[in-house]
Scaffold this motif. Structure first.
Motif, PDB file in Angstrom:
ATOM      1  N   ASP A   1       0.830  -1.190   0.000  1.00  0.00           N
ATOM      2  CA  ASP A   1       0.000   0.000   0.000  1.00  0.00           C
ATOM      3  C   ASP A   1       0.868   1.245   0.000  1.00  0.00           C
ATOM      4  N   SER A   2       0.282   2.300  -0.480  1.00  0.00           N
ATOM      5  CA  SER A   2       0.973   3.580  -0.515  1.00  0.00           C
ATOM      6  C   SER A   2       1.133   4.124   0.896  1.00  0.00           C
ATOM      7  N   ILE A   3       2.303   4.711   1.180  1.00  0.00           N
ATOM      8  CA  ILE A   3       2.542   5.257   2.520  1.00  0.00           C
ATOM      9  C   ILE A   3       1.631   6.444   2.783  1.00  0.00           C
ATOM     10  N   ILE A   4       1.304   7.174   1.732  1.00  0.00           N
ATOM     11  CA  ILE A   4       0.396   8.312   1.915  1.00  0.00           C
ATOM     12  C   ILE A   4      -1.025   7.820   2.208  1.00  0.00           C
TER      13      ILE A   4
ATOM     14  N   HIS B   1      -5.135   8.520   9.997  1.00  0.00           N
ATOM     15  CA  HIS B   1      -5.799   9.755  10.469  1.00  0.00           C
ATOM     16  C   HIS B   1      -7.302   9.544  10.596  1.00  0.00           C
ATOM     17  N   GLU B   2      -7.889   8.851   9.649  1.00  0.00           N
ATOM     18  CA  GLU B   2      -9.328   8.590   9.710  1.00  0.00           C
ATOM     19  C   GLU B   2      -9.679   7.722  10.921  1.00  0.00           C
ATOM     20  N   GLU B   3      -8.881   6.683  11.168  1.00  0.00           N
ATOM     21  CA  GLU B   3      -9.135   5.813  12.311  1.00  0.00           C
ATOM     22  C   GLU B   3      -8.992   6.572  13.630  1.00  0.00           C
ATOM     23  N   LEU B   4      -7.987   7.443  13.697  1.00  0.00           N
ATOM     24  CA  LEU B   4      -7.822   8.239  14.915  1.00  0.00           C
ATOM     25  C   LEU B   4      -9.040   9.129  15.159  1.00  0.00           C
ATOM     26  N   GLU B   5      -9.531   9.760  14.129  1.00  0.00           N
ATOM     27  CA  GLU B   5     -10.690  10.638  14.279  1.00  0.00           C
ATOM     28  C   GLU B   5     -11.927   9.855  14.695  1.00  0.00           C
TER      29      GLU B   5
ATOM     30  N   SER C   1      -1.323   3.545  20.099  1.00  0.00           N
ATOM     31  CA  SER C   1      -0.539   2.728  19.158  1.00  0.00           C
ATOM     32  C   SER C   1      -0.588   3.303  17.751  1.00  0.00           C
ATOM     33  N   ARG C   2      -1.749   3.836  17.331  1.00  0.00           N
ATOM     34  CA  ARG C   2      -1.850   4.413  15.989  1.00  0.00           C
ATOM     35  C   ARG C   2      -1.093   5.731  15.888  1.00  0.00           C
ATOM     36  N   VAL C   3      -1.080   6.516  16.958  1.00  0.00           N
ATOM     37  CA  VAL C   3      -0.302   7.757  16.942  1.00  0.00           C
ATOM     38  C   VAL C   3       1.186   7.447  16.818  1.00  0.00           C
ATOM     39  N   THR C   4       1.639   6.420  17.515  1.00  0.00           N
ATOM     40  CA  THR C   4       3.042   6.026  17.406  1.00  0.00           C
ATOM     41  C   THR C   4       3.386   5.567  15.998  1.00  0.00           C
ATOM     42  N   ALA C   5       2.511   4.746  15.402  1.00  0.00           N
ATOM     43  CA  ALA C   5       2.761   4.292  14.036  1.00  0.00           C
ATOM     44  C   ALA C   5       2.739   5.449  13.045  1.00  0.00           C
ATOM     45  N   LEU C   6       1.819   6.399  13.240  1.00  0.00           N
ATOM     46  CA  LEU C   6       1.731   7.545  12.344  1.00  0.00           C
ATOM     47  C   LEU C   6       2.967   8.435  12.457  1.00  0.00           C
ATOM     48  N   ASN C   7       3.466   8.606  13.677  1.00  0.00           N
ATOM     49  CA  ASN C   7       4.680   9.398  13.869  1.00  0.00           C
ATOM     50  C   ASN C   7       5.883   8.751  13.172  1.00  0.00           C
ATOM     51  N   ASN C   8       5.956   7.428  13.228  1.00  0.00           N
ATOM     52  CA  ASN C   8       7.053   6.735  12.541  1.00  0.00           C
ATOM     53  C   ASN C   8       6.959   6.900  11.019  1.00  0.00           C
ATOM     54  N   LEU C   9       5.731   6.896  10.493  1.00  0.00           N
ATOM     55  CA  LEU C   9       5.565   7.086   9.052  1.00  0.00           C
ATOM     56  C   LEU C   9       6.001   8.484   8.617  1.00  0.00           C
ATOM     57  N   TYR C  10       5.688   9.491   9.429  1.00  0.00           N
ATOM     58  CA  TYR C  10       6.088  10.851   9.077  1.00  0.00           C
ATOM     59  C   TYR C  10       7.602  11.046   9.175  1.00  0.00           C
TER      60      TYR C  10
ATOM     61  N   LYS D   1      10.066   8.967  -2.023  1.00  0.00           N
ATOM     62  CA  LYS D   1       9.962   7.996  -3.113  1.00  0.00           C
ATOM     63  C   LYS D   1       8.524   7.898  -3.607  1.00  0.00           C
ATOM     64  N   GLU D   2       7.565   7.924  -2.693  1.00  0.00           N
ATOM     65  CA  GLU D   2       6.149   7.841  -3.081  1.00  0.00           C
ATOM     66  C   GLU D   2       5.715   9.093  -3.840  1.00  0.00           C
ATOM     67  N   LEU D   3       6.168  10.249  -3.403  1.00  0.00           N
ATOM     68  CA  LEU D   3       5.803  11.490  -4.088  1.00  0.00           C
ATOM     69  C   LEU D   3       6.429  11.558  -5.487  1.00  0.00           C
ATOM     70  N   ASP D   4       7.645  11.066  -5.607  1.00  0.00           N
ATOM     71  CA  ASP D   4       8.278  11.043  -6.933  1.00  0.00           C
ATOM     72  C   ASP D   4       7.537  10.120  -7.889  1.00  0.00           C
ATOM     73  N   ALA D   5       7.063   8.991  -7.355  1.00  0.00           N
ATOM     74  CA  ALA D   5       6.328   8.056  -8.212  1.00  0.00           C
ATOM     75  C   ALA D   5       4.991   8.634  -8.652  1.00  0.00           C
TER      76      ALA D   5
END
Length: 519
Positions: free
Chosen positions: A2-5, A12-16, A52-61, A69-73
């Motif tokens: 899946d795309s990182i974005i 973000h949707e799950e957190l909300e 747990s989701r905030v921690t995972a989201l922080n790692n992705l950022y 790489k995703e933005l270039d693609a």
């Protein structure tokens, strides 16, 4: 992959959605203690998922390389109308939906619905769902309303040199002293230095910590305990904890030099004072030991002075210091927990007093009532009904009267009629105190009194009713033995028997003549 974005957008949707569900859950009105505790546990689980989701989201950022790489693609190559990347991803999506045509993205919806679902809403009365929160508590704890400290009370009574063994209510009063200072400060320092006290205070702290986590899931208990531990370390290093001074330091100051001592190689003995060492040099035992050592030619094991006694003494002192610090450490942590559990301790004490005033049938009926599911809340109840319930829950009890079967204090005249304010102490039951004449009369047939009578080697019969002192029970048993011998003697002399010729004899004479063959 899946795309990182897309993963960030989905997170973000799950957190909300979790935050909205958490608001919905906490805004519900709880009609009972059980529902309030269930809501708090569900809220705690939702907070764990959010964390747990905030921690995972922080790692992705923080993963800048993957994002770049995703933005270039997605930005595409130099050709303006090249959509090959778009169509390749579209093909993967279509292939996934062709492979799983019935798949629906409802995983998060089911998870949130499980949190917001209230038991008993389906209308199926025949099927009873098992409450996982109820499995966390024992029957004595009453779904987290009361503390179950009977095992700790027994362990406390088994400590040595504590003097008078307190009853369960008196033990709860000792724990309520956490409001003003450290618990068990009434015990002597020798008692607090024992291994049994260290084990007892460890178990008490472990139970209180577990109970606090179960009844206060939204409170960060670990952080509070960590702060209390740091405060203890600071005070311990500065010797600012009263009542927990090291006894070895006082002994060293009293004796002067703590390491002074003289070793006699001939006698293989350590002397703590110079005068005692000088006096033993002229003794016969020392002279024989010197002569034997000279004849055998053996050298003393440590002619320069043995360090073995000092090493043993240092090891013993180190072990005592470690035990002292451990006991003081867990005492402070347990005191900190008890200070936050003072309302629960007061409720536990009131519940124990109330149960003392109930009969066995009333206790069974209470257990049956507790086993019944609570009635569903009536529809259409507004704020006025909630205010009336709050007023009913506030019970005015300035005289600390026991509660009746309806959860309200019994009338004062009934309290005086049953004599519930009068203490009856039984020495046979290890000085246990019974409140009220009814409980005192009933305890003679209970297991505690029967165990005390068996320990004295006496039968628990009606002859010993109303006997509470050990000395009186032993004297009565001796008197009953003497009366029993007298009854046997009277039976032999007063019972009359008749032979074949009509002659009448008492039993003793009859048995003697019959043995001789005269009748």
């Amino acid at each position: 992959m899946d795309s990182i974005i897309e993963i960030q957008r989905q997170t973000h949707e799950e957190l909300e959605r979790f935050e909205r569900a958490l608001y919905t859950l906490l805004s519900r009105h709880s009609n009972s203690h059980d529902q309030n505790l269930q809501h708090e546990h569900k809220a705690s689980q939702m907070l764990d998922r959010i964390s747990s989701r905030v921690t995972a989201l922080n790692n992705l950022y923080q993963d800048e390389d993957a994002r770049k790489k995703e933005l270039d693609a997605l930005s595409g190559p130099s050709h303006h109308n090249d959509l090959s990347e778009f169509y390749s991803r579209l093909g993967k999506i279509q292939e996934h939906h062709h492979k799983y045509p019935d798949a629906l993205p409802v995983g998060l919806d089911l998870e949130i619905a499980a949190f917001l679902d209230e038991p008993g809403q389906d209308g199926d009365d025949d099927f009873e769902e098992e409450d996982p929160i109820a499995l966390l508590f024992s029957g004595e704890e009453g779904y987290g309303k009361y503390l179950d400290l009977y095992a700790n009370h027994t362990a406390y009574n088994n400590l040595k040199n504590i003097g008078k063994r307190p009853g369960y209510l008196q033990y709860l009063d000792l724990l309520l002293a956490a409001q003003t200072g450290p618990i068990h400060s009434e015990l002597s320092k020798d008692t607090r230095l024992t291994k049994d006290f260290e084990t007892y205070i460890r178990n008490l702290h472990a139970y209180l910590l577990s109970f606090t986590k179960k009844t206060q899931p939204l409170v960060d208990v670990e952080t509070r305990q960590r702060e209390s531990s740091n405060d203890f370390d600071r005070k311990w290093e500065a010797h600012e904890i009263p009542g927990w001074e090291d006894p070895s330091d006082s002994k060293v100051q009293a004796n002067g030099n703590g390491s002074s001592g003289i070793w006699c190689g001939a006698c293989q003995k350590h002397y703590s004072k110079q005068t005692v060492y000088d006096a033993h040099l002229t003794s016969k035992k020392h002279l024989k030991a010197v002569a034997k050592q000279a004849s055998s030619g053996e050298t003393p094991s440590n002619p320069n002075g043995s360090m073995a006694p000092e090493t043993t003494q240092a090891t013993t002192q180190s072990s005592a210091k470690t035990r002292l610090r451990t006991s003081a450490y867990y005492t402070q942590l347990a005191t900190d927990l008890l200070a936050s559990l003072v309302p629960t301790l007061n409720e536990t004490k009131s519940n124990v007093e109330r149960r003392f005033s109930l009969t066995a049938r009333e206790r069974e009926q209470e257990l049956l009532d507790q086993a019944k599911p609570p009635p569903p809340p009536a529809a259409g109840t507004g704020e006025g009904g909630a205010e009336e319930d709050d007023e009913e829950e506030r019970i005015y009890n300035p005289l600390k009267l026991p509660l009746g079967w309806d959860g309200k204090p019994i009338p004062y005249w009934l309290y005086k009629l049953h004599g519930l304010g009068v203490e009856y102490r039984c020495e046979i039951c290890s000085d246990h105190v019974y409140m009220g004449r009814k409980n005192f009369d009933r305890h003679f047939q209970e297991s505690r009194h029967a165990f005390g009578m068996r320990a004295l080697g006496l039968p628990n019969t009606k002859h010993f009713h109303e006997i509470t002192r050990i000395e009186d029970a032993l004297s009565l048993a001796e008197k009953l033995k003497q009366e029993g011998r007298h009854e046997i003697f009277e039976q032999e002399t007063m019972e009359e028997l008749e032979d074949d010729e009509g002659n009448v004899y008492n039993r003793k004479t009859y048995d003697d003549l019959k043995k001789q063959g005269l009748i």
